[in-house]
Design an enzyme around this catalytic site. Sequence first.
Site, PDB file in Angstrom:
ATOM      1  N   LYS A 171      -7.592   6.406  -4.856  1.00  0.00           N
ATOM      2  CA  LYS A 171      -7.626   4.999  -4.468  1.00  0.00           C
ATOM      3  C   LYS A 171      -6.203   4.540  -4.182  1.00  0.00           C
ATOM      4  CE  LYS A 171     -10.192   1.942  -4.658  1.00  0.00           C
ATOM      5  NZ  LYS A 171     -10.838   1.279  -5.797  1.00  0.00           N
ATOM      6  N   HIS A 172      -5.984   4.003  -3.006  1.00  0.00           N
ATOM      7  CA  HIS A 172      -4.690   3.437  -2.641  1.00  0.00           C
ATOM      8  C   HIS A 172      -3.550   4.418  -2.866  1.00  0.00           C
ATOM      9  CE1 HIS A 172      -6.517  -0.362  -1.694  1.00  0.00           C
ATOM     10  NE2 HIS A 172      -7.113  -0.378  -2.878  1.00  0.00           N
ATOM     11  N   ASN A 194       6.680   4.841 -10.445  1.00  0.00           N
ATOM     12  CA  ASN A 194       6.687   5.672 -11.644  1.00  0.00           C
ATOM     13  C   ASN A 194       5.262   6.018 -12.058  1.00  0.00           C
ATOM     14  OD1 ASN A 194       9.525   5.735 -12.205  1.00  0.00           O
ATOM     15  ND2 ASN A 194       9.396   3.691 -13.119  1.00  0.00           N
ATOM     16  N   HIS A 221       6.552   8.791  -3.185  1.00  0.00           N
ATOM     17  CA  HIS A 221       6.477   7.443  -2.600  1.00  0.00           C
ATOM     18  C   HIS A 221       5.998   7.527  -1.154  1.00  0.00           C
ATOM     19  CE1 HIS A 221       8.428   5.287  -5.903  1.00  0.00           C
ATOM     20  NE2 HIS A 221       9.261   6.291  -5.993  1.00  0.00           N
TER      21      HIS A 221
END
Length: 392
Positions: free
Chosen positions: A66-67, A230, A392
């Site tokens: 998810k996301h 994180n 990221h």
Amino acid sequence: MKELELKYGCNPNQKPARIFMAEGELPIEVLCGRPGYINFLDAFNGWQLVRELKKATGLPSATSFKHVSPAGAAVGTELSDTLRKIYFVPADMVLSPLACAYARARGADRMSSFGDWISLSDVCDVPTAKLIKPEVSDGIIAPGYEPEALEILKSKRRGTYNIVQIDPDYEPKGLERRNIFGVTFEQNRNLLVIDDDFFANVVTKKKTLPESAKRDLAISMIALKYTQSNSVCYVKDGQCIGIGAGQQSRIHCTRLAGDKADVWRLRQHEKALSLPFRDDVPNPNRDNAIDRYVSNESLATVLADGTWETLFTEKPKEFMADEKTAWLKRNTDVSLGSDAFFPFADNIDRAAQSGVKYIAEPGGSKRDPEVIEACDHYGMVMSFTGLRLFHH
């Protein structure tokens, strides 16, 4: 096919959108549906995760994304009767190892997995497709589909369910690029291999890492490799049970993931297992009710007069704080991975509350001695990997 038009970008107003190859052909084929930009971000991250889990453990693997972060990830170990119940798997249903992996990945955090993207390491078989069919999900990526399994999945969402097949032999180039604000970023792909040697540097007084702990620590590290940083990940018995992603503070990651691990554990208490749900309450509503029931807000929500009647055939007894504490203390041998070093010992204190016994983190903080001392206090085994896993 070199280019594929997408439904839209990150948001519906971001059109047109596409994925394309500067060289060669796309390694995927859309068998059903029309995926969007975020769907493919989840699909490609999830595929890398399960491919690495399969390589590291030799077991079929699955993840629920998810996301652009996993809500859960797992390998295909057998389910207990209790896990079948909390994951809504019929007691008499015959499961393949891949189906077990998916049930675990989806079941770890069912609230977060609502509307997920599924990634499978192996060809999707019929048992796995049958588990997926009733769940609210956006799509799936796998290296192939059994014909009957494909027909089952195509019947979801009135024939619009996103089904993507990926070439399992596809390997991207070593460099990866992306554009942000008109500026091109370039870096080497993170090709770090996580195996038993990854955990060789044990820094605590207790040194023994059993094979089951090495497996679970490997699962945590591979999951973190594809989790927005994180991030911290709790693992037990071959599955992630709590993932804290994208937090600015390490302790907030540890708390968030620990709270999710605690909910996973509390769902297995007899009081949660025996909640007298009405027959007309669908599974997503049950998930929400169970989550609230095991939390500290139950009296104001699911047990409130006028609310419990819509969920249960009779009013359940309150799940008392001392009962929860006693039950959580019975959760042991949990493994914990962190994508960067723990800067303070408070992370270890929080981990201990959720039954953590084995930890892997890079090390390198000036407070490493305090963190090691905290682990020794709780009788934990901790490995310094020496390698950060930011994503990221």
